[in-house]
Design an enzyme around this catalytic site. Structure first.
Site, PDB file in Angstrom:
ATOM      1  N   CYS A 138      62.404  12.700  54.702  1.00 29.22           N
ATOM      2  CA  CYS A 138      61.126  13.234  55.316  1.00 29.22           C
ATOM      3  C   CYS A 138      61.253  14.722  55.618  1.00 29.22           C
ATOM      4  O   CYS A 138      60.336  15.368  55.271  1.00 29.22           O
ATOM      5  CB  CYS A 138      60.757  12.237  56.609  1.00 29.22           C
ATOM      6  SG  CYS A 138      62.075  12.351  58.135  1.00 29.22           S
ATOM      7  N   TYR A 139      62.090  15.232  56.583  1.00 31.68           N
ATOM      8  CA  TYR A 139      62.338  16.552  56.818  1.00 31.68           C
ATOM      9  C   TYR A 139      62.352  17.330  55.429  1.00 31.68           C
ATOM     10  O   TYR A 139      62.121  18.243  55.062  1.00 31.68           O
ATOM     11  CB  TYR A 139      63.542  16.735  57.648  1.00 31.68           C
ATOM     12  CG  TYR A 139      63.030  16.781  59.185  1.00 31.68           C
ATOM     13  CD1 TYR A 139      62.192  17.647  59.611  1.00 31.68           C
ATOM     14  CD2 TYR A 139      64.010  16.103  59.986  1.00 31.68           C
ATOM     15  CE1 TYR A 139      61.989  17.608  60.881  1.00 31.68           C
ATOM     16  CE2 TYR A 139      63.554  16.130  61.351  1.00 31.68           C
ATOM     17  CZ  TYR A 139      62.553  16.771  61.864  1.00 31.68           C
ATOM     18  OH  TYR A 139      62.321  16.927  62.902  1.00 31.68           O
TER      19      TYR A 139
END
Length: 318
Positions: A138-139
Site C-alpha cells: 500500500c505505501y
C-alpha cells in the site's frame, strides 16, 4: 434468449482480514467472477455470509491444504496470507493447475523478476500474459505514484513521510492497531529498512528513505515525498509531467490542491498533488493519498485480475 456467459471461479486463500473482507465485497458484485472458495482455519465450516453480508448465500469457509485447493478447478486464486507463507501454495498450483491466474498480496514475490509486478498505472505495459501477479504494498503504491513522473530528474535520496490508518496493521492485536493507545497519538515504526522502502527503491531504481507512522483513523494513508531535483523546474513543467503520466488514468487523479486522506477513504482511487517547489526550483514536495485497503490492496488486486483475464481494468471497481 442467450444464456449469460459462464462466470470464472475465483478462490480467496486467507480471507479473514480487512483486505479479505474488501475483496469478498468487490467480488460479489463482479460480473465475470464467481467466488467459489474462501479459506479460513478459524472459521472452517461457517457460512461466509454470517461475517460478510455481500458474500453469496450458501458459501462456507473451508480449511483445505495447498494441493486440495489447487484441485478445486479455480480459474483465479488470490493469496491473502502473511509474508513468508505463499510458497507452498504456489508450488501446489504449479504442479496441479499451472494455468490458474495467481495473485499474491504479500511481499513474497515483489522482488521476483518471473512475476508481473502489478501497479497498473506504471507497469501495465510490462504485462505479457503472465499467470503470476504480485500486488504492490500500500505505501509502496503511494510512494511510486508520487515519485515516478520525476524519477529521471532526481538529484539524490527521496524522503517519504508516511501516515496510515490503523487497519494497515491488520487484525492481530498490537500497539499499532489499538485505538485506545493511538488516540491523540502518531506512532512511528519501522523507520529504517522497511520492506516498502526496499520495494520502492528496487522499482524506481533510486534511493528512498521512508518513515512510516500509524494514526488514530481506521483507513487511508498519506505520503509526503520530498524530491531533490537535478535542475530547476517551474510549477507548470511539474504539472505537465504528472498530467502526462496520469491524465488518462480512471483510478488516479492529479490535483494542484493538497490531497486529503478523507477524500479517498472507502474509494478505489488515488490522488497525487499539492505540488510545492522551493524558491530555487530544485526541491519538490508531492502528496500522494489512497485507501490502504482498496487501491493499496483489494481494488488494485482486482485491477490486476481484470488485466490478467483480458477485461477492462475497472470492471467490478467503478
Amino acid at each position: 434468449m442467450n444464456a449469460p456467459p459462464k462466470r470464472l471461479r475465483i478462490g480467496l486463500i486467507g480471507a479473514r482480514g480487512y483486505v479479505g473482507s474488501e475483496l469478498i465485497r468487490l467480488l460479489a458484485a463482479h460480473p465475470a467472477l464467481e467466488l467459489a472458495y474462501v479459506g479460513s482455519r478459524e472459521r472452517d465450516g461457517l457460512e461466509v455470509q454470517r461475517f460478510e453480508p455481500a458474500a453469496p448465500a450458501g458459501l462456507h469457509y473451508r480449511n483445505l491444504g495447498p494441493l486440495d485447493v489447487a484441485r478445486e478447478a479455480l480459474d483465479v486464486a488470490v493469496l491473502a496470507l502473511p509474508n513468508g507463507l505463499a510458497a507452498p501454495w504456489i508450488e501446489a498450483f504449479d504442479r496441479i493447475r499451472p494455468d490458474t491466474l495467481l495473485l499474491d498480496l504479500s511481499a513474497d514475490y515483489r522482488f521476483d523478476a518471473g512475476w508481473y509486478y502489478g501497479l497498473p498505472e506504471l507497469t501495465r505495459s510490462a504485462y505479457a500474459l503472465q499467470r503470476r501477479i504480485s500486488n504492490p504494498g500500500c505505501y509502496a503504491t503511494a510512494m511510486q505514484l508520487a515519485v515516478a513522473p520525476m524519477r529521471d530528474a532526481l538529484a539524490g535520496a527521496v524522503q517519504c513521510f508516511g501516515v496510515s490508518g490503523y487497519s494497515g496493521a491488520g487484525t492481530t492485536p498490537s500497539d499499532k492497531n489499538d485505538p485506545v493507545k493511538l488516540k491523540d497519538n502518531l506512532m512511528p515504526y519501522g523507520l529504517v529498512g522497511h520492506i516498502h522502502e526496499r520495494e520502492v527503491a528496487a522499482r524506481m531504481a533510486c534511493d528512498i528513505q521512508f518513515m512510516p507512522h500509524v494514526a488514530p483513523h481506521f483507513r487511508g494513508l498519506s505520503i509526503t515525498a520530498n524530491l531533490p531535483l537535478a535542475r530547476a523546474f517551474d510549477l507548470d513543467e511539474i504539472r505537465a509531467r504528472y498530467a502526462g503520466c496520469y491524465g488518462n488514468e480512471p483510478l488516479l487523479e492529479v490535483s494542484d490542491a493538497v490531497p486529503w486522506t478523507s477524500a479517498v477513504a472507502g474509494t478505489p482511487k488515488a490522488l497525487v498533488g499539492g505540488f510545492t517547489l522551493a524558491a530555487d526550483g530544485r526541491r519538490l514536495v508531492v502528496i500522494s493519498v489512497l485507501d490502504n485497503l482498496l487501491k493499496g490492496a483489494a481494488s488494485q488486486a482486482l485491477q490486476n485480475i481484470n488485466l490478467g483475464l483480458g477485461l477492462p481494468e475497472t470492471t467490478g471497481i467503478l
